[in-house]
Design a protein around this motif. Structure first.
Motif, PDB file in Angstrom:
ATOM      1  N   SER A 268       0.860  -1.191   0.000  1.00  0.00           N
ATOM      2  CA  SER A 268       0.000   0.000   0.000  1.00  0.00           C
ATOM      3  C   SER A 268       0.891   1.233   0.000  1.00  0.00           C
ATOM      4  O   SER A 268       2.089   1.144   0.307  1.00  0.00           O
ATOM      5  CB  SER A 268      -0.945   0.020   1.202  1.00  0.00           C
ATOM      6  OG  SER A 268      -0.219   0.189   2.408  1.00  0.00           O
TER       7      SER A 268
ATOM      8  N   ILE B 137      -8.513  -7.787   5.257  1.00  0.00           N
ATOM      9  CA  ILE B 137      -7.658  -6.923   6.066  1.00  0.00           C
ATOM     10  C   ILE B 137      -7.995  -5.464   5.775  1.00  0.00           C
ATOM     11  O   ILE B 137      -8.131  -5.063   4.619  1.00  0.00           O
ATOM     12  CB  ILE B 137      -6.171  -7.214   5.804  1.00  0.00           C
ATOM     13  CG1 ILE B 137      -5.820  -8.607   6.342  1.00  0.00           C
ATOM     14  CG2 ILE B 137      -5.276  -6.158   6.453  1.00  0.00           C
ATOM     15  CD1 ILE B 137      -4.396  -9.028   6.092  1.00  0.00           C
TER      16      ILE B 137
ATOM     17  N   GLY C 123      -6.726  -1.584   6.356  1.00  0.00           N
ATOM     18  CA  GLY C 123      -5.664  -0.666   6.743  1.00  0.00           C
ATOM     19  C   GLY C 123      -6.230   0.728   6.942  1.00  0.00           C
ATOM     20  O   GLY C 123      -7.299   1.054   6.411  1.00  0.00           O
ATOM     21  N   THR C 124      -5.534   1.561   7.699  1.00  0.00           N
ATOM     22  CA  THR C 124      -6.014   2.904   7.975  1.00  0.00           C
ATOM     23  C   THR C 124      -5.062   3.946   7.428  1.00  0.00           C
ATOM     24  O   THR C 124      -3.935   3.640   7.042  1.00  0.00           O
ATOM     25  CB  THR C 124      -6.193   3.147   9.484  1.00  0.00           C
ATOM     26  OG1 THR C 124      -4.925   3.488  10.069  1.00  0.00           O
ATOM     27  CG2 THR C 124      -6.763   1.933  10.180  1.00  0.00           C
TER      28      THR C 124
ATOM     29  N   HIS D 102      -2.554  -0.091  13.728  1.00  0.00           N
ATOM     30  CA  HIS D 102      -2.617  -1.500  13.389  1.00  0.00           C
ATOM     31  C   HIS D 102      -3.668  -1.763  12.315  1.00  0.00           C
ATOM     32  O   HIS D 102      -4.652  -1.036  12.203  1.00  0.00           O
ATOM     33  CB  HIS D 102      -2.979  -2.320  14.638  1.00  0.00           C
ATOM     34  CG  HIS D 102      -1.953  -2.274  15.717  1.00  0.00           C
ATOM     35  ND1 HIS D 102      -1.963  -1.293  16.700  1.00  0.00           N
ATOM     36  CD2 HIS D 102      -0.877  -3.062  15.970  1.00  0.00           C
ATOM     37  CE1 HIS D 102      -0.944  -1.498  17.513  1.00  0.00           C
ATOM     38  NE2 HIS D 102      -0.273  -2.556  17.091  1.00  0.00           N
ATOM     39  N   ALA D 103      -3.431  -2.825  11.587  1.00  0.00           N
ATOM     40  CA  ALA D 103      -4.464  -3.311  10.662  1.00  0.00           C
ATOM     41  C   ALA D 103      -5.476  -4.151  11.430  1.00  0.00           C
ATOM     42  O   ALA D 103      -5.218  -4.589  12.557  1.00  0.00           O
ATOM     43  CB  ALA D 103      -3.820  -4.142   9.561  1.00  0.00           C
ATOM     44  N   HIS D 104      -6.644  -4.355  10.829  1.00  0.00           N
ATOM     45  CA  HIS D 104      -7.689  -5.179  11.421  1.00  0.00           C
ATOM     46  C   HIS D 104      -8.088  -6.278  10.442  1.00  0.00           C
ATOM     47  O   HIS D 104      -7.990  -6.109   9.224  1.00  0.00           O
ATOM     48  CB  HIS D 104      -8.914  -4.344  11.774  1.00  0.00           C
ATOM     49  CG  HIS D 104      -8.690  -3.360  12.874  1.00  0.00           C
ATOM     50  ND1 HIS D 104      -7.997  -2.173  12.683  1.00  0.00           N
ATOM     51  CD2 HIS D 104      -9.054  -3.377  14.181  1.00  0.00           C
ATOM     52  CE1 HIS D 104      -7.948  -1.506  13.821  1.00  0.00           C
ATOM     53  NE2 HIS D 104      -8.575  -2.216  14.742  1.00  0.00           N
TER      54      HIS D 104
ATOM     55  N   LYS E 247      -7.854  -7.311  15.867  1.00  0.00           N
ATOM     56  CA  LYS E 247      -6.689  -6.492  15.559  1.00  0.00           C
ATOM     57  C   LYS E 247      -5.504  -7.380  15.198  1.00  0.00           C
ATOM     58  O   LYS E 247      -5.272  -8.422  15.817  1.00  0.00           O
ATOM     59  CB  LYS E 247      -6.335  -5.628  16.770  1.00  0.00           C
ATOM     60  CG  LYS E 247      -5.198  -4.633  16.506  1.00  0.00           C
ATOM     61  CD  LYS E 247      -4.784  -3.905  17.774  1.00  0.00           C
ATOM     62  CE  LYS E 247      -5.874  -2.975  18.248  1.00  0.00           C
ATOM     63  NZ  LYS E 247      -5.417  -2.178  19.424  1.00  0.00           N
TER      64      LYS E 247
ATOM     65  N   LYS F 222       1.286  -3.090  10.735  1.00  0.00           N
ATOM     66  CA  LYS F 222       1.075  -1.660  10.924  1.00  0.00           C
ATOM     67  C   LYS F 222       1.320  -0.888   9.625  1.00  0.00           C
ATOM     68  O   LYS F 222       1.858  -1.418   8.653  1.00  0.00           O
ATOM     69  CB  LYS F 222       2.022  -1.112  11.998  1.00  0.00           C
ATOM     70  CG  LYS F 222       1.868  -1.709  13.369  1.00  0.00           C
ATOM     71  CD  LYS F 222       2.855  -1.053  14.336  1.00  0.00           C
ATOM     72  CE  LYS F 222       2.729  -1.619  15.740  1.00  0.00           C
ATOM     73  NZ  LYS F 222       3.684  -0.961  16.669  1.00  0.00           N
TER      74      LYS F 222
ATOM     75  N   LEU G  51      -0.429   0.429   7.134  1.00  0.00           N
ATOM     76  CA  LEU G  51      -1.056   0.220   5.821  1.00  0.00           C
ATOM     77  C   LEU G  51      -1.905   1.442   5.502  1.00  0.00           C
ATOM     78  O   LEU G  51      -3.123   1.415   5.551  1.00  0.00           O
ATOM     79  CB  LEU G  51      -1.936  -1.043   5.856  1.00  0.00           C
ATOM     80  CG  LEU G  51      -1.287  -2.318   6.351  1.00  0.00           C
ATOM     81  CD1 LEU G  51      -2.295  -3.463   6.285  1.00  0.00           C
ATOM     82  CD2 LEU G  51      -0.048  -2.661   5.548  1.00  0.00           C
ATOM     83  N   THR G  52      -1.228   2.530   5.155  1.00  0.00           N
ATOM     84  CA  THR G  52      -1.909   3.842   5.101  1.00  0.00           C
ATOM     85  C   THR G  52      -2.435   4.218   3.726  1.00  0.00           C
ATOM     86  O   THR G  52      -3.092   5.255   3.589  1.00  0.00           O
ATOM     87  CB  THR G  52      -0.957   4.943   5.594  1.00  0.00           C
ATOM     88  OG1 THR G  52       0.184   4.986   4.733  1.00  0.00           O
ATOM     89  CG2 THR G  52      -0.492   4.674   7.021  1.00  0.00           C
TER      90      THR G  52
END
Length: 373
Positions: free
Chosen positions: A53, A334, A336-337, A343-345, A358, A363, A365-366
């Protein structure tokens, strides 16, 4: 307008409280809003999966650092590749193990063959890449959507510009042709049955199906809602597609649509009060898995889910929810934020409900979109 905005804010606060209390929506069965923090999920797969990403440090287009993030889906990896542009989407061709890393409203994008170097290629003169591309392995070419360069990257002039697809040679990464999209301001695109499916997001927004041999229009589906811009596409099968939209009017909800090539658009619905609070500005990433359609809404800090038939399942609050990707190892989706360090969910469908956990090891994944390889 101010009155409407205040009303919307009140609804958002009410829904936030509703989610925080892990309440149920009647008819949904067991609670799907509960948060299950199970730490790192167990997996029996020995094959490593990588999730790609984009990332940035700072504001868009005024960045301190931009590029591509590579994470380990079922193993520990947190790697950042610095580039000239933030990556908007990633396209993978398993046929020749090639990846495209496409920027949005920026000049440069990149190609990687196997594990080789990142090869830079440019948008055509006076244009930016517009975030999406597709491999045509039959013709050994790449199709890209691009936007005219204006003083303001979000200028209304883009919405009125005649849409074009620019063709690049896979071998040389040079432009070798172009053809129209039968609409304006094209964004996402996919290939199905030797037809190019294009989301034209400009004025008179539509989804166009274009024959790739003749470059002629097969069929066009206009949305006929002036506030709606059709932006992203998910393939269900050769006849059915999920389309995610953007609302040009900040006080009007955006929409998720099932597009059938015979019947046209069917809008997915949710309870009215939830729609006003959870469908803000745009649905960014959309994904279909196991009979369920998922969509992220970053402005509302939520990921939402519907059955393919259109029945609303529910939503889960994830701050700045951005990208969606399916993991074969976890057999789940999955999320990402847009926040560095977050963290990803993992989302799974269990008994027609969506449960969330969680992924503590995954981590950053923006990016707007993500791809797992």
């Amino acid at each position: 307008m101010k009155k409407n905005l205040n009303r919307r804010k009140l609804i958002q606060l009410a829904v936030s409280g509703f989610l925080a209390q892990s309440c149920k929506i009647p008819g949904l069965g067991r609670d799907i809003f509960s948060f299950f923090d199970k730490g790192k999920e167990k997996t029996s797969s020995k094959t490593n999966e990588y999730i790609y990403s984009g990332y940035r440090v700072g504001e868009p287009y005024k960045t301190e650092e931009v590029g591509l993030h590579i994470g380990g889906v079922n193993h520990s990896l947190n790697k950042k590749v610095k580039l000239k542009n933030e990556i908007h989407s990633i396209v993978y061709s398993p046929q020749d193990d090639s990846k495209l890393f496409i920027s949005k409203l920026d000049k440069y994008s990149y190609c990687q063959r196997g594990e080789g170097e990142f090869i830079e290629f440019s948008a055509v003169k006076d244009h930016y890449f517009y975030g999406h591309a597709a491999f045509d392995n039959l013709r050994n070419v790449i199709y890209t959507t691009q936007a005219k360069i204006t003083k303001n990257r979000h200028d209304e002039e883009q919405e009125k510009s005649l849409g074009k697809i620019f063709i690049y040679s896979v071998d040389t990464l040079e432009v070798i042709g172009e053809f129209e999209t039968f609409g304006s301001d094209p964004h996402d695109l996919k290939i199905v049955n030797d037809e190019l499916v294009v989301c034209n997001g400009g004025v008179d927004s539509n989804v166009a199906f274009i024959n790739l041999e003749t470059k002629k229009l097969v069929k066009s589906f206009p949305i006929n809602e002036e506030n709606i811009s059709l932006r992203h596409c998910e393939i269900i099968d050769s006849e059915n597609f999920i389309i995610a939209s953007l609302s040009r009017n900040i006080v009007s909800p955006c929409g998720i649509y099932l597009l059938n090539k015979d019947k046209g658009f069917i809008q997915y619905r949710m309870p009215k009060k939830l729609e006003e609070a959870l469908a803000l500005r745009q649905f960014l990433s959309v994904l279909y898995y196991n009979g369920v359609v998922f969509a992220t809404c970053p402005a509302a800090n939520n990921v939402l889910a519907w059955k393919l038939t259109g029945e609303f399942i529910g939503a889960h609050s994830i701050t700045s929810a951005n990208n969606l990707s399916y993991s074969p190892t976890y057999k789940g989706v999955i999320v990402g934020t847009g926040l560095l360090g977050s963290h990803a969910h993992l989302l799974k469908v269990i008994d027609q409900n969506v449960v969330v956990s969680k992924l503590n090891h995954l981590k950053d994944l923006t990016g707007s979109h993500a791809t797992i390889i």
